[in-house]
Scaffold this active site. Structure first.
Site, PDB file in Angstrom:
ATOM      1  N   HIS A  43      63.258  85.548  19.889  1.00  0.00           N
ATOM      2  CA  HIS A  43      62.714  86.877  19.609  1.00  0.00           C
ATOM      3  C   HIS A  43      62.584  87.676  20.913  1.00  0.00           C
ATOM      4  O   HIS A  43      63.107  88.793  21.017  1.00  0.00           O
ATOM      5  CB  HIS A  43      61.344  86.731  18.933  1.00  0.00           C
ATOM      6  N   GLU A  44      61.912  87.085  21.890  1.00  0.00           N
ATOM      7  CA  GLU A  44      61.710  87.808  23.155  1.00  0.00           C
ATOM      8  C   GLU A  44      63.043  88.023  23.869  1.00  0.00           C
ATOM      9  O   GLU A  44      63.249  89.042  24.518  1.00  0.00           O
ATOM     10  CB  GLU A  44      60.709  87.071  24.055  1.00  0.00           C
ATOM     11  N   HIS A  84      64.542  91.118  22.614  1.00  0.00           N
ATOM     12  CA  HIS A  84      63.980  92.284  23.316  1.00  0.00           C
ATOM     13  C   HIS A  84      64.613  92.388  24.702  1.00  0.00           C
ATOM     14  O   HIS A  84      64.948  93.480  25.179  1.00  0.00           O
ATOM     15  CB  HIS A  84      62.463  92.116  23.501  1.00  0.00           C
ATOM     16  N   GLU A 140      62.094  96.285  18.086  1.00  0.00           N
ATOM     17  CA  GLU A 140      61.831  95.155  17.205  1.00  0.00           C
ATOM     18  C   GLU A 140      63.061  94.803  16.361  1.00  0.00           C
ATOM     19  O   GLU A 140      63.245  93.648  15.977  1.00  0.00           O
ATOM     20  CB  GLU A 140      60.613  95.470  16.322  1.00  0.00           C
TER      21      GLU A 140
END
Ligand code: ZN
Length: 504
Positions: free
Chosen positions: A268-269, A272, A298
């Site tokens: 997830h990070e 980003h 997101e």
């Protein structure tokens, strides 16, 4: 050089200088969350307050207003150019920053610090009433902030939302959320009634932390996060911070007995981070070198975490290495059993641990409640009962404690109101972008199954990252996906995936 060109260059110089200064605070904030010794926090707060004041002073310098006025009156920018976008967004930011009286900014910051502290204690003690006076103060201040910013023809909530999702309105969000909510509620109930029950205990066996770290890094690298321009460290509340060109920091947290937390958290990070690393370096410090909005941000993290990371194709590549690294936990597990476990759907109290189907319901609940808090329809004193009532309606279960209910998230204590919807917007945008990428690249799962993540990453670089803030989010999705914000692609993807998994 004519007057407009000169004004434009002067404006860009000022914006870049402010962004450079703000990026120094970002380094200190990252350090605060990762390595700062406990006794250093007071000094760090002083450092950060000083920098925040300097950034605010630079960002609200009246000269910026003069330059903007000159450019808006006399400059003749090409329609759709980076220059035009820079002036549009600089005006937006300047107006927001200057409309807030200094007293309110300081009061918000002071109350946020105290209220955050009270929230931590109240959550620990499971006492909503201990947090209530702070929530009341915060809501009053945020309503004052909304009035200072102004919201002609819209709602006060929209003025707050605009900080995180420029140009978005609650009306636009409701139009997407309402049908999404109905579809999700029925999908969740169908899944609940299904006889299929994945064996999730395999995910809480022993996964040595060092190996988790190694495995997470290898996956983040594989999908395209560049570790020569970034790092991965540990933080209690994982985040990604892009300091500027060539330096993007990811954080995660490890639990030896919970595999998905760190692994999907890192993906997830990294999603980003890939966005931050893909922003055009030459525009650093100007809106064109900045991400579009939190919702678009997101969409990138969610795409890599869920659409890629929780797919069968992804584990065609990564399951064998996982088994080799975690023989004790996964030695006797099949790829299919593992795939089903990481896609387990069930109603749960905690948003950050929710699966991809129920997750959006957690967001809608918060969106509806915070909107009513700002409009005054809901009194802070009634928040907990309203929360629990809605929770039963959406999930069929009632939170057993305040900590598992309305005290679970940090956002409201920190004054982040209008932030929650960006998470669900991200999920919807991710589905729309994924479909658009597939139209151009063909079957993406086939690429993933062969371990080739480059085409998708480059497609995102080209269509989303390299554009910075050239377009607002609602326009970007039209340009890239050929349609405005819609819940339909997300619902179609979820129905497709989970009908198969749960024999619906
Ligand atoms: Zn995120």
């Amino acid at each position: 050089m004519n007057a407009s060109t000169k004004a434009y260059e002067e404006l860009m110089t000022r914006l870049k200088r402010t962004a450079l200064l703000a990026s120094c605070s970002a380094v200190l904030e990252w350090d605060e969350q990762t390595y700062l010794p406990a006794l250093g926090s007071e000094h760090r707060a002083n450092q950060l307050a000083l920098l925040a004041g300097m950034v605010h002073e630079q960002a609200t310098n009246p000269e910026i207003g003069n330059l903007l006025q000159e450019l808006e009156t006399n400059a003749d920018f090409t329609e759709g150019s980076f220059e035009q976008a820079n002036v549009r967004e600089a005006r937006h930011e300047f107006d927001r920053a200057t409309k807030l009286p200094r007293r309110l900014v300081e009061e918000l910051s002071r109350v946020a610090t105290l209220s955050h502290h009270a929230w931590v204690q109240a959550r620990k003690a499971n006492q909503f009433n201990d947090f209530l006076p702070w929530l009341e103060q915060m809501i009053d201040l945020k309503r004052e902030e909304a009035s200072a910013i102004g919201y002609q023809g819209r709602s006060a909530y929209d003025a707050l939302l605009d900080e995180y999702e420029p140009g978005a309105t609650s009306e636009m969000i409701e139009q997407a959320f309402l049908p999404l909510r109905d579809e999700l509620v029925s999908l969740v109930s169908a899944i609940n009634n299904s006889a299929v029950a994945p064996e999730i205990s395999i995910l809480t066996r022993k996964y040595p932390v060092e190996k988790q770290r190694e495995f997470s890094i290898s996956a983040a690298k594989a999908i395209g996060f560049n570790f020569d321009a970034g790092r991965l460290d540990i933080a209690a509340h994982p985040f990604c911070s892009g300091f500027g060109p060539g330096d993007c920091r990811l954080t995660t947290r490890y639990d030896e007995h919970h595999f998905p937390g760190a692994f999907f958290g890192t993906l997830h990070e990294a999603g980003h981070g890939i966005y931050e690393q893909g922003l055009p370096k030459e525009h650093f410090g100007t809106p064109s070198g900045h991400s579009t909005s939190l919702g678009i941000h997101e969409s990138q993290s969610r795409m890599w975490e869920n659409l890629v990371g929780r797919s069968r194709a992804f584990w065609d590549v990564f399951f064998q290495p996982a088994q080799a690294l975690f023989p004790e936990a996964l030695g006797n597990v099949s790829q299919e059993e593992f795939y089903r476990a990481i896609n387990d759907v069930r109603p749960s109290f905690i948003r950050v641990e929710a699966d991809e189907v129920t997750y959006n319901l957690h967001i809608m609940l918060r969106f509806e409640l915070e909107k009513s808090l700002i409009s005054g329809d809901l009194k802070p004193a009634d928040l907990e009962s309203a929360w629990n009532e809605k929770f039963v309606e959406y999930f069929g279960i009632k939170p057993d404690t305040s900590a598992n209910g309305c005290l679970q998230d940090v956002h409201w204590s920190a004054g982040l109101i209008g932030y929650f919807p960006t998470y669900a917007l991200g999920n919807m945008y991710a589905a729309q972008f994924f479909n658009a990428a597939e139209k151009e690249l063909g079957d993406i799962n086939k690429l993933i199954a062969s371990g080739d993540f480059v085409p998708l990453k480059e497609w995102l670089n080209k269509n989303i990252h390299s554009r910075g803030k050239l377009y607002r989010a609602n326009r970007l999705v039209e340009v890239v996906a050929g349609e405005s914000l819609s819940h339909e692609p997300l619902i179609a993807q979820l129905q497709n995936k989970y009908s198969e998994l749960y024999n619906l």
